[in-house]
Design an enzyme around this catalytic site. Structure first.
Site, mmCIF file in Angstrom:
data_model
loop_
_atom_site.group_PDB
_atom_site.id
_atom_site.type_symbol
_atom_site.label_atom_id
_atom_site.label_comp_id
_atom_site.label_asym_id
_atom_site.label_seq_id
_atom_site.Cartn_x
_atom_site.Cartn_y
_atom_site.Cartn_z
ATOM 1 N N TYR A 1 -66.750 -38.111 -37.960
ATOM 2 C CA TYR A 1 -68.142 -38.269 -37.531
ATOM 3 C C TYR A 1 -69.126 -38.013 -38.671
ATOM 4 O O TYR A 1 -70.227 -38.573 -38.691
ATOM 5 C CB TYR A 1 -68.440 -37.388 -36.310
ATOM 6 N N ARG B 1 -69.469 -41.408 -40.078
ATOM 7 C CA ARG B 1 -70.265 -42.273 -39.203
ATOM 8 C C ARG B 1 -71.732 -41.845 -39.213
ATOM 9 O O ARG B 1 -72.638 -42.672 -39.144
ATOM 10 C CB ARG B 1 -69.702 -42.257 -37.783
ATOM 11 N N ASP C 1 -75.764 -44.261 -32.687
ATOM 12 C CA ASP C 1 -76.722 -44.282 -33.802
ATOM 13 C C ASP C 1 -78.140 -44.192 -33.238
ATOM 14 O O ASP C 1 -78.350 -44.356 -32.032
ATOM 15 C CB ASP C 1 -76.537 -45.570 -34.642
ATOM 16 N N HIS D 1 -73.427 -42.230 -24.333
ATOM 17 C CA HIS D 1 -72.266 -41.690 -25.053
ATOM 18 C C HIS D 1 -72.667 -40.632 -26.069
ATOM 19 O O HIS D 1 -71.891 -40.288 -26.948
ATOM 20 C CB HIS D 1 -71.499 -42.819 -25.751
ATOM 21 N N CYS E 1 -74.741 -18.916 -30.219
ATOM 22 C CA CYS E 1 -73.753 -17.872 -29.871
ATOM 23 C C CYS E 1 -72.868 -17.495 -31.048
ATOM 24 O O CYS E 1 -71.994 -16.628 -30.911
ATOM 25 C CB CYS E 1 -72.882 -18.347 -28.702
ATOM 26 N N SER F 1 -68.445 -55.336 -25.592
ATOM 27 C CA SER F 1 -67.255 -56.098 -25.183
ATOM 28 C C SER F 1 -66.982 -55.951 -23.683
ATOM 29 O O SER F 1 -66.151 -56.640 -23.120
ATOM 30 C CB SER F 1 -66.032 -55.597 -25.960
ATOM 31 N N ASN G 1 -74.335 -62.085 -26.600
ATOM 32 C CA ASN G 1 -73.217 -61.649 -27.427
ATOM 33 C C ASN G 1 -72.941 -62.717 -28.475
ATOM 34 O O ASN G 1 -73.338 -63.863 -28.324
ATOM 35 C CB ASN G 1 -71.982 -61.433 -26.525
HETATM 36 N N1 APR Z 1 -74.382 -59.880 -32.462
HETATM 37 C C1 APR Z 1 -74.079 -59.760 -31.145
HETATM 38 N N2 APR Z 1 -72.897 -59.286 -30.674
HETATM 39 C C2 APR Z 1 -71.982 -58.912 -31.603
HETATM 40 C C3 APR Z 1 -72.215 -58.997 -32.996
HETATM 41 C C4 APR Z 1 -73.482 -59.506 -33.416
HETATM 42 N N3 APR Z 1 -73.799 -59.631 -34.719
HETATM 43 N N4 APR Z 1 -71.094 -58.556 -33.644
HETATM 44 C C5 APR Z 1 -70.209 -58.202 -32.698
HETATM 45 N N5 APR Z 1 -70.728 -58.425 -31.467
HETATM 46 C C6 APR Z 1 -70.109 -58.152 -30.173
HETATM 47 C C7 APR Z 1 -68.625 -58.463 -30.113
HETATM 48 O O1 APR Z 1 -68.412 -59.805 -29.735
HETATM 49 C C8 APR Z 1 -68.171 -57.484 -29.012
HETATM 50 O O2 APR Z 1 -68.298 -58.081 -27.725
HETATM 51 O O3 APR Z 1 -70.226 -56.770 -29.965
HETATM 52 C C9 APR Z 1 -69.170 -56.326 -29.125
HETATM 53 C C10 APR Z 1 -68.558 -55.086 -29.720
HETATM 54 O O4 APR Z 1 -67.594 -54.615 -28.812
HETATM 55 P P1 APR Z 1 -66.915 -53.190 -29.080
HETATM 56 O O5 APR Z 1 -66.499 -53.113 -30.512
HETATM 57 O O6 APR Z 1 -65.907 -52.972 -27.998
HETATM 58 O O7 APR Z 1 -68.127 -52.143 -28.904
HETATM 59 P P2 APR Z 1 -68.716 -51.588 -27.551
HETATM 60 O O8 APR Z 1 -68.671 -52.620 -26.463
HETATM 61 O O9 APR Z 1 -70.036 -50.995 -27.876
HETATM 62 O O10 APR Z 1 -67.695 -50.399 -27.181
HETATM 63 C C11 APR Z 1 -68.028 -49.616 -26.047
HETATM 64 O O11 APR Z 1 -66.227 -48.102 -26.559
HETATM 65 O O12 APR Z 1 -65.043 -46.935 -28.120
HETATM 66 C C12 APR Z 1 -66.011 -46.822 -27.163
HETATM 67 O O13 APR Z 1 -67.695 -45.214 -27.125
HETATM 68 C C13 APR Z 1 -67.311 -46.381 -27.770
HETATM 69 O O14 APR Z 1 -69.533 -46.992 -27.145
HETATM 70 C C14 APR Z 1 -68.256 -47.516 -27.471
HETATM 71 C C15 APR Z 1 -67.615 -48.195 -26.278
#
Ligand code: APR
Length: 228
Positions: free
Chosen positions: A53, A56, A91, A106, A136, A174, A198
């Protein structure tokens, strides 16, 4: 006046240089999430978790908000109805892009939590397992982030907003991690129109009433402009 609930995921910060999780080269393709994003992993090896972290946090603090973050801030500011912005992201790019009252379900990379007493404070840039809690003094500090197996934050407020929404928009996520992945179903069951923005359509066709595809820095400002 209509109410809009927006859920963002890692995709909205991708063009700011912050990694996503499940895309090619995503974080979960390079790290074992059970080691760095679970309470068990933290108990086993707090130094590894803080290293993960700290990296990150440095990336997030060095990143800049992009046109999509700024467009959502503009929408919340200028839209005639209410806009509720929920993010899965840890972020602070929504805030640095001008958004206020962002609901971080989250948690936040800029915040720290004491695993012993529950005290929360602004995280230093680099956290160390030996750091004492400011309240503490226990050496049990952790990032204030919701790990797998833990309850996301602000769920009551989020569900209330979903059930009152006229429009639910999922941006750059996703749709694989619950409970966020189920928000579209709650909103739809309550009569809201649903829109997904997306880079490409997520695998379950028909889950959303409408899908806008393209990079967030173009698709989100275009969508916001169509509403203002
Ligand atoms: N513009 C729009 N969408 C995008 C772009 C972009 N430039 N780049 C990637 N994506 C989309 C991908 O197609 C995908 O559907 O962003 C999504 C990223 O999916 P993940 O990597 O699964 O991220 P997220 O959905 O935020 O994950 C949810 O999972 O691991 C946990 O806590 C973590 O908050 C996170 C949660």
């Amino acid at each position: 006046m209509s109410s809009i609930v927006i859920l963002t995921g890692a995709g909205i910060s991708a063009e700011s240089g912050l990694g996503t999780f499940r895309d090619v080269g995503g974080l979960w393709t390079r790290y074992d999430l059970t080691e760095v994003a679970t309470p068990e992993g933290f108990a086993r090896n707090p130094a590894l978790v803080h290293d993960f972290y700290n990296a990150r946090r440095a990336n997030a603090l060095d990143a800049r908000p992009n046109a999509a973050h700024k467009a959502l801030a503009r929408l919340a500011q200028d839209y005639g109805g209410t806009v509720t912005l929920v993010t899965q992201n840890i972020d602070d790019l929504h805030e640095r892009g001008g958004a206020r009252d962002v609901i971080h379900m989250h948690g936040e990379i800029t915040r720290a939590l004491c695993a012993a007493c529950g005290h929360r404070w602004d995280a230093p840039r680099v956290m160390d397992p030996a750091d004492p809690c400011p309240a503490c003094a226990a050496p049990r500090t952790r990032p204030d982030i919701v790990w797998f197996g833990e309850m996301p934050y602000h769920m009551d407020r989020i569900v209330d907003a979903l059930e009152a929404a006229d429009l639910f928009v999922a941006i750059g996520t996703s749709g694989e991690v619950y409970p966020a992945a189920g928000f579209v179903d709650i909103a739809s069951a309550a009569g809201a129109e649903t829109l997904e923005i997306n880079l490409e359509p997520t695998p379950v066709p028909g889950r959303f009433d409408r899908v806008l595809t393209g990079p967030a820095t173009r698709a989100v400002p275009d969508w916001v402009a169509s509403l203002l």
